[in-house]
Design a protein around this motif. Structure first.
Motif, PDB file in Angstrom:
ATOM      1  N   ILE A  55      35.921  37.544 -48.905  1.00 47.40           N
ATOM      2  CA  ILE A  55      36.619  37.063 -47.718  1.00 47.40           C
ATOM      3  C   ILE A  55      35.577  36.356 -46.865  1.00 47.40           C
ATOM      4  O   ILE A  55      34.613  36.965 -46.421  1.00 47.40           O
ATOM      5  CB  ILE A  55      37.253  38.230 -46.944  1.00 47.40           C
ATOM      6  N   LEU A  56      35.768  35.042 -46.664  1.00 48.76           N
ATOM      7  CA  LEU A  56      34.782  34.231 -45.954  1.00 48.76           C
ATOM      8  C   LEU A  56      35.455  33.500 -44.804  1.00 48.76           C
ATOM      9  O   LEU A  56      36.491  32.855 -45.004  1.00 48.76           O
ATOM     10  CB  LEU A  56      34.144  33.227 -46.917  1.00 48.76           C
ATOM     11  N   GLY A  57      34.863  33.591 -43.607  1.00 51.11           N
ATOM     12  CA  GLY A  57      35.460  32.918 -42.460  1.00 51.11           C
ATOM     13  C   GLY A  57      34.581  32.994 -41.236  1.00 51.11           C
ATOM     14  O   GLY A  57      33.427  33.419 -41.295  1.00 51.11           O
ATOM     15  N   LEU A  58      35.138  32.607 -40.120  1.00 52.13           N
ATOM     16  CA  LEU A  58      34.448  32.738 -38.843  1.00 52.13           C
ATOM     17  C   LEU A  58      34.576  34.178 -38.345  1.00 52.13           C
ATOM     18  O   LEU A  58      33.624  34.786 -37.886  1.00 52.13           O
ATOM     19  CB  LEU A  58      35.019  31.748 -37.829  1.00 52.13           C
ATOM     20  N   LEU A  73      32.952  41.412 -50.916  1.00 58.20           N
ATOM     21  CA  LEU A  73      32.096  40.791 -49.904  1.00 58.20           C
ATOM     22  C   LEU A  73      32.909  40.269 -48.733  1.00 58.20           C
ATOM     23  O   LEU A  73      33.934  39.610 -48.921  1.00 58.20           O
ATOM     24  CB  LEU A  73      31.327  39.622 -50.535  1.00 58.20           C
ATOM     25  N   GLN A  74      32.435  40.562 -47.529  1.00 54.85           N
ATOM     26  CA  GLN A  74      32.918  39.913 -46.312  1.00 54.85           C
ATOM     27  C   GLN A  74      31.760  39.089 -45.764  1.00 54.85           C
ATOM     28  O   GLN A  74      30.661  39.613 -45.596  1.00 54.85           O
ATOM     29  CB  GLN A  74      33.301  40.934 -45.241  1.00 54.85           C
ATOM     30  N   TRP A  75      32.027  37.828 -45.460  1.00 58.74           N
ATOM     31  CA  TRP A  75      30.982  36.957 -44.920  1.00 58.74           C
ATOM     32  C   TRP A  75      31.592  36.169 -43.781  1.00 58.74           C
ATOM     33  O   TRP A  75      32.477  35.348 -43.986  1.00 58.74           O
ATOM     34  CB  TRP A  75      30.472  36.032 -46.008  1.00 58.74           C
ATOM     35  N   ALA A  76      31.108  36.421 -42.558  1.00 53.50           N
ATOM     36  CA  ALA A  76      31.640  35.743 -41.374  1.00 53.50           C
ATOM     37  C   ALA A  76      30.665  35.931 -40.218  1.00 53.50           C
ATOM     38  O   ALA A  76      29.737  36.740 -40.291  1.00 53.50           O
ATOM     39  CB  ALA A  76      33.009  36.301 -40.995  1.00 53.50           C
ATOM     40  N   ALA A  77      30.893  35.206 -39.149  1.00 57.41           N
ATOM     41  CA  ALA A  77      30.103  35.436 -37.946  1.00 57.41           C
ATOM     42  C   ALA A  77      30.341  36.855 -37.436  1.00 57.41           C
ATOM     43  O   ALA A  77      29.416  37.544 -37.028  1.00 57.41           O
ATOM     44  CB  ALA A  77      30.450  34.406 -36.872  1.00 57.41           C
TER      45      ALA A  77
END
Length: 187
Positions: free
Chosen positions: A107-110, A120-124
């Motif tokens: 899951i990739l986002g702001l 994986l979680q990748w975000a601000a």
């Protein structure tokens, strides 16, 4: 303006064809064709909700919502958000990803707001009220996690390692520690 009308006309024509569950176009929660199950391609303009989606989900300046999703969510123009209420399996890109149930994949986002994530979680900012496997971002907050990498990391139950400027874990070798923290139960 004429090109937009032609594009919308083509999408309406495609949505009325016999492969009803293979393609769906949503405009402000109006489904064309009306179906709660889509296997193939779903396009959302502004807002679209479908119960079960598998395949490719393309929000266009939209929030795409599903109860269960399997596949890839990828907003056109990178301006879109994804909401999954129950089960998610796949890869989700979006300005915001809101997952209320079990998620498996990336899951990739702001901003990612999730429940349980195996992957994986990748975000601000990653905020989870459940258990996560790996969180990468400036701010990572979860109920329980295995790995966090960020400026500020916080969890109740750490079963691995945190790397960041500030690391907070109730089960860490210290409750607050700079640069890294590890599961204190291993000692």
């Amino acid at each position: 303006m004429k090109r937009v009308k032609i594009l919308l006309g083509m999408l309406f024509l495609l949505s009325s064809m016999s492969f009803a569950t293979g393609f769906q176009f949503n405009v402000l929660d109006n489904q064309m064709p009306a179906s709660q199950d889509v296997s193939g391609l779903r396009l959302n303009l502004l807002y679209g909700k479908t119960a079960n989606v598998s395949g490719l989900d393309l929000p266009i300046l939209a929030l795409g919502e599903a109860d269960n999703f399997t596949g890839v969510q990828f907003p056109i123009l990178f301006i879109g958000a994804n909401k999954v209420n129950n089960s998610f399996k796949g890869v989700g890109f979006g300005l915001a990803n809101i997952h209320g149930g079990e998620s498996t994949g990336a899951i990739l986002g702001l901003v990612n707001m999730t429940h349980n994530v195996k992957g994986l979680q990748w975000a601000a900012a990653n905020i989870s009220d459940g258990r996560t496997t790996a969180d990468i971002g400036f701010v990572n907050i979860s109920k329980g996690t295995t790995f966090q990498l960020g400026v500020f990391n916080m969890t109740d139950d750490l079963t691995g390692v945190q790397i960041g400027l500030i690391n907070m874990a109730k089960t860490g070798f210290l409750p607050i520690f700079p640069f890294f923290n590890i599961d204190g139960r291993i000692f």
